[in-house]
Design an enzyme around this catalytic site. Sequence first.
Site, PDB file in Angstrom:
ATOM      1  N   HIS A 304       0.860  -1.182   0.000  1.00  0.00           N
ATOM      2  CA  HIS A 304       0.000   0.000   0.000  1.00  0.00           C
ATOM      3  C   HIS A 304       0.891   1.225   0.000  1.00  0.00           C
ATOM      4  O   HIS A 304       1.961   1.233   0.608  1.00  0.00           O
ATOM      5  CB  HIS A 304      -0.903  -0.015   1.245  1.00  0.00           C
ATOM      6  CG  HIS A 304      -2.050   0.953   1.173  1.00  0.00           C
ATOM      7  ND1 HIS A 304      -1.912   2.286   1.473  1.00  0.00           N
ATOM      8  CD2 HIS A 304      -3.354   0.777   0.813  1.00  0.00           C
ATOM      9  CE1 HIS A 304      -3.074   2.894   1.316  1.00  0.00           C
ATOM     10  NE2 HIS A 304      -3.961   2.006   0.912  1.00  0.00           N
ATOM     11  N   ASP A 362      -7.978  -4.483  -0.523  1.00  0.00           N
ATOM     12  CA  ASP A 362      -8.481  -4.809  -1.864  1.00  0.00           C
ATOM     13  C   ASP A 362      -8.304  -6.291  -2.176  1.00  0.00           C
ATOM     14  O   ASP A 362      -9.045  -6.866  -2.978  1.00  0.00           O
ATOM     15  CB  ASP A 362      -7.746  -3.978  -2.920  1.00  0.00           C
ATOM     16  CG  ASP A 362      -7.891  -2.489  -2.658  1.00  0.00           C
ATOM     17  OD1 ASP A 362      -9.038  -2.035  -2.528  1.00  0.00           O
ATOM     18  OD2 ASP A 362      -6.869  -1.791  -2.562  1.00  0.00           O
TER      19      ASP A 362
END
Length: 428
Positions: A304, A362
Amino acid sequence: MSSSTISVDGKSVELPVKEGTIGPSVVDISKLYGQTGMFTYDPGFTSTAATESKITYIDGDKGILLYRGYPIDQLAEHGDFLETCYLLLYGELPTAAQKADFDYRVTRHTMVHDQMNRFFTGFRRDAHPMAIMVACVGALSAFYHDSTDISDPHQRMIASMRMIAKMPTLAAMAYKYSIGQPFVYPQNGLDYTSNFLRMCFAVPAEEYKVNPVLSRALDRIFILHADHEQNASTSTVRLAGSSGANPFACIAAGIACLWGPAHGGANEAALKMLEEIGTPDRIPEYIAKAKDKNDPFRLMGFGHRVYKNYDPRARIMQKTTHEVLNELGIKDDPLLDVAVELEQIALKDEYFVEKKLYPNIDFYSGITLKAMGFPTSMFTVLFALARTVGWIAQWSEMIEDPSQRIGRPRQLYTGSPERDYVTVAQRG
């Protein structure tokens, strides 16, 4: 107040240092240009605080996400989405009476103007739901003139309530339109997330019963996505709002930014990657491709931009994924098998550990939404639905900030210097 000194061409300039409640301090460079004639250069603004905020805090190195000081895992585990909405908007968790009033007000705003039905018929049936959402949310300002005066606190409150309430209705309408089914109107007797599921999946031919496990899972997904500090779409909303644009236009701008695959489309990309891998026995092949710098393949759903540790939302999302699959009787889902195997590798493989490529939210959310029956084209729409409250909270904070001014980033110009115009006949 402490300060920092910067030397430019032999001249020292003292700049104030501001302290936050938690997190790193910042050097206030707002007067740097006036004192030195120079700007700072920070592509992507990754080292620049563009605003002061009391809403959300992230510590990427420690894997911490706080809404108004409350850890995200506690809110997702014990609260519901509308409670989180209240917290983000007003700064405190509601009392029982405040929550009942807030829930009531949101529920009574879920209907959209009937002429919006005609608005939808102007789109092709195969239009992407996000394209429809950008248009429809922007169009709300044409239907609700009585809540576009941003100088009026009451109108700002009405606009905020309307967007939180109507976003599920518009999202469900976009979905129904894309599959050729009639619109399903909201029901005041259902909670926020159950109402949304019914509007998406009910048909006039039979009764629809909301599955509480799926409703709770989706509600948790909404909480996890409600806000995420000064990300690209939130910054877009703030920048649009800094010009004095009406709130509906600002949120439409945020939706447009969220549509990008590097932002809101990441869970869709992660699902497509898992489908491409197909089965666990093919994982080593794709791991090798991911490690090869010359191979264009990239593992989606890992790492991320902010979290350099495990994404705190991913732990909750992993548990939620298993709950949904178990409820639906999906015991041997090939996508989940691939996901679980990939997760184990990412947590142990030296390459992933060294680069801190941990699974993010995700990675799991795409599998969960697919199991619930949502097509991949709706994933980002659901993200926009959840993030609306964060955008509104950030927008409201900006409007009420006395130091707020129109956003105007500077640049490092590297084009041609000044030159004289040459007529067409004289050009070689």
